[in-house]
Design a protein around this motif. Structure first.
Motif, mmCIF file in Angstrom:
data_model
loop_
_atom_site.group_PDB
_atom_site.id
_atom_site.type_symbol
_atom_site.label_atom_id
_atom_site.label_comp_id
_atom_site.label_asym_id
_atom_site.label_seq_id
_atom_site.Cartn_x
_atom_site.Cartn_y
_atom_site.Cartn_z
ATOM 1 N N ASP A 38 19.685 -43.682 69.426
ATOM 2 C CA ASP A 38 19.398 -44.069 70.898
ATOM 3 C C ASP A 38 20.276 -43.181 71.992
ATOM 4 O OD1 ASP A 38 17.368 -45.587 69.858
ATOM 5 O OD2 ASP A 38 18.551 -47.517 70.174
ATOM 6 N N LYS A 39 21.397 -42.784 71.417
ATOM 7 C CA LYS A 39 22.219 -42.182 72.418
ATOM 8 C C LYS A 39 21.694 -40.702 72.918
ATOM 9 C CE LYS A 39 26.523 -44.364 71.020
ATOM 10 N NZ LYS A 39 27.739 -44.338 70.403
ATOM 11 N N GLN A 58 25.268 -51.968 76.547
ATOM 12 C CA GLN A 58 23.658 -52.259 76.612
ATOM 13 C C GLN A 58 23.542 -54.029 76.702
ATOM 14 O OE1 GLN A 58 21.776 -50.275 73.468
ATOM 15 N NE2 GLN A 58 22.393 -48.156 74.246
ATOM 16 N N LEU A 102 20.885 -47.415 63.147
ATOM 17 C CA LEU A 102 19.907 -46.724 64.277
ATOM 18 C C LEU A 102 20.503 -46.898 65.713
ATOM 19 C CD1 LEU A 102 16.515 -47.999 62.953
ATOM 20 C CD2 LEU A 102 17.658 -45.821 62.593
ATOM 21 N N ALA A 103 21.690 -47.705 65.577
ATOM 22 C CA ALA A 103 22.175 -47.760 66.911
ATOM 23 C C ALA A 103 22.674 -46.513 67.728
ATOM 24 C CB ALA A 103 23.368 -48.781 67.003
ATOM 25 N N ASN A 104 23.173 -45.656 66.883
ATOM 26 C CA ASN A 104 23.624 -44.236 67.551
ATOM 27 C C ASN A 104 22.512 -43.286 67.926
ATOM 28 O OD1 ASN A 104 26.486 -44.923 67.673
ATOM 29 N ND2 ASN A 104 26.551 -44.100 65.281
ATOM 30 N N PRO A 157 18.993 -57.532 73.639
ATOM 31 C CA PRO A 157 17.282 -57.344 73.636
ATOM 32 C C PRO A 157 16.547 -58.539 74.156
ATOM 33 C CG PRO A 157 18.127 -57.665 71.298
ATOM 34 C CD PRO A 157 19.474 -57.446 72.130
ATOM 35 N N GLN A 188 16.756 -54.365 65.225
ATOM 36 C CA GLN A 188 18.198 -53.777 65.275
ATOM 37 C C GLN A 188 18.844 -53.425 64.257
ATOM 38 O OE1 GLN A 188 20.244 -55.737 68.179
ATOM 39 N NE2 GLN A 188 19.071 -55.122 69.963
ATOM 40 N N HIS A 189 19.544 -52.287 63.847
ATOM 41 C CA HIS A 189 20.421 -51.968 62.735
ATOM 42 C C HIS A 189 21.408 -50.965 63.038
ATOM 43 C CE1 HIS A 189 21.279 -50.220 58.612
ATOM 44 N NE2 HIS A 189 20.818 -51.648 58.183
ATOM 45 N N SER A 190 22.627 -51.139 62.566
ATOM 46 C CA SER A 190 23.838 -50.301 62.949
ATOM 47 C C SER A 190 23.441 -48.934 62.666
ATOM 48 C CB SER A 190 25.041 -50.869 62.303
ATOM 49 O OG SER A 190 24.575 -50.786 60.584
#
Length: 269
Positions: free
Chosen positions: A187-188, A165, A183-185, A168, A179-181
């Motif tokens: 969005d998939k 990606q 919450l990163a997954n 931002p 952003q946070h690790s």
């Protein structure tokens, strides 16, 4: 007064003695006492019927539960349904345990036929349309297995590396999106859903490849058109029921491992 009341008292006592004395049996009553009672005939008949019932129960105990319909669940011997096309009532299902075990070995690997008890193995591949549901059916197991498959497929989507990606972009006020690790997954899931990874068509194809279509027990509405009778849904239900049965028998971890290794890998996840 005392002398006159004594004869009356003695007469009353004699009358009471006659009433208490049992009457002498007549000839007819004596014949009835000497003849055998009719109750013996009825008891012999009940004994024979009881013996037959015991033999029937013993035979059913010897047979496995999946192989017969309970006697008390059978109807009067006729159906009130009017069959428009009698040829559609002709349908045969698998009754060979070896054929069923071979399917479990192809699906679960070596010794897959020993993962579940015999009764549960047959229950997992039995649809409610078979024998009017009188031998049990797999609806509840399939519901439980569907939840397990959805959970494990969601985990698979979240842990699978996604496309790179872009960084931002700041807005006109110079603010940068949070952003946070953790919450990163999440969005998939915007691009892939569990039903996209393990769709009905993919699961049905897997079921056909392992031979599940040859051992499921069901009654299609149109034997000449299995797809139109819902073969895809029946195969999905049986496959999910096997997952649910494994979870109830061996725990959630064993069921999740089966989903990852035996199902998701084969459907191209």
């Amino acid at each position: 007064m005392a002398l006159s009341s004594r004869p009356a008292f003695s007469a009353a006592c004699n009358a009471l003695r006659r009433c208490r004395r049992p009457a002498q049996p007549t000839g007819q009553q004596v014949g009835q006492q000497l003849s055998p009672p009719l109750r013996q005939l009825s008891s012999s008949a009940s004994r024979s019927s009881t013996h037959d019932a015991v033999e029937t129960a013993a035979e059913q105990i010897e047979r496995p539960r999946w192989s017969y319909t309970p006697e008390r669940m059978k109807g009067p011997g006729f159906s009130i349904n009017i069959v428009k096309n009698p040829t559609r009532t002709i349908w045969s299902n698998n009754n060979d345990p070896a054929k069923l075990d071979a399917m479990y070995n192809r699906l679960l690997g070596s010794n897959g036929d020993k993962v579940l008890p015999d009764e549960i193995k047959w229950l997992a591949v039995t649809h409610k349309s078979f024998d009017q549901g009188r031998r049990g059916f797999n609806t509840r197991l399939a519901y439980f297995g569907r939840l397990i498959l959805s959970l494990e497929t969601t985990r698979h989507i979240m842990v699978t590396p996604g496309p790179a990606q872009d960084a931002p972009i700041r807005d006109r006020l110079g603010r940068e999106p949070f952003q946070h690790s953790a919450l990163a997954n999440v969005d998939k899931l915007n691009t892939r859903q569990p039903q996209d990874v393990a769709s009905k068509d993919k699961l049905a194809k897997l079921a056909i490849d392992v031979g599940l279509a040859e051992v499921i027990r069901w009654k299609p509405r149109m034997p000449e058109n299995l797809e139109g009778s819902g073969l895809t849904v029946i195969l999905n239900t049986s496959l999910l029921a096997i997952i649910g049965a494994i979870s109830l028998q061996h725990g959630a971890e064993a069921a999740q491992q089966v989903v990852r290794e035996k199902i998701l890998r084969r459907v191209g996840a």
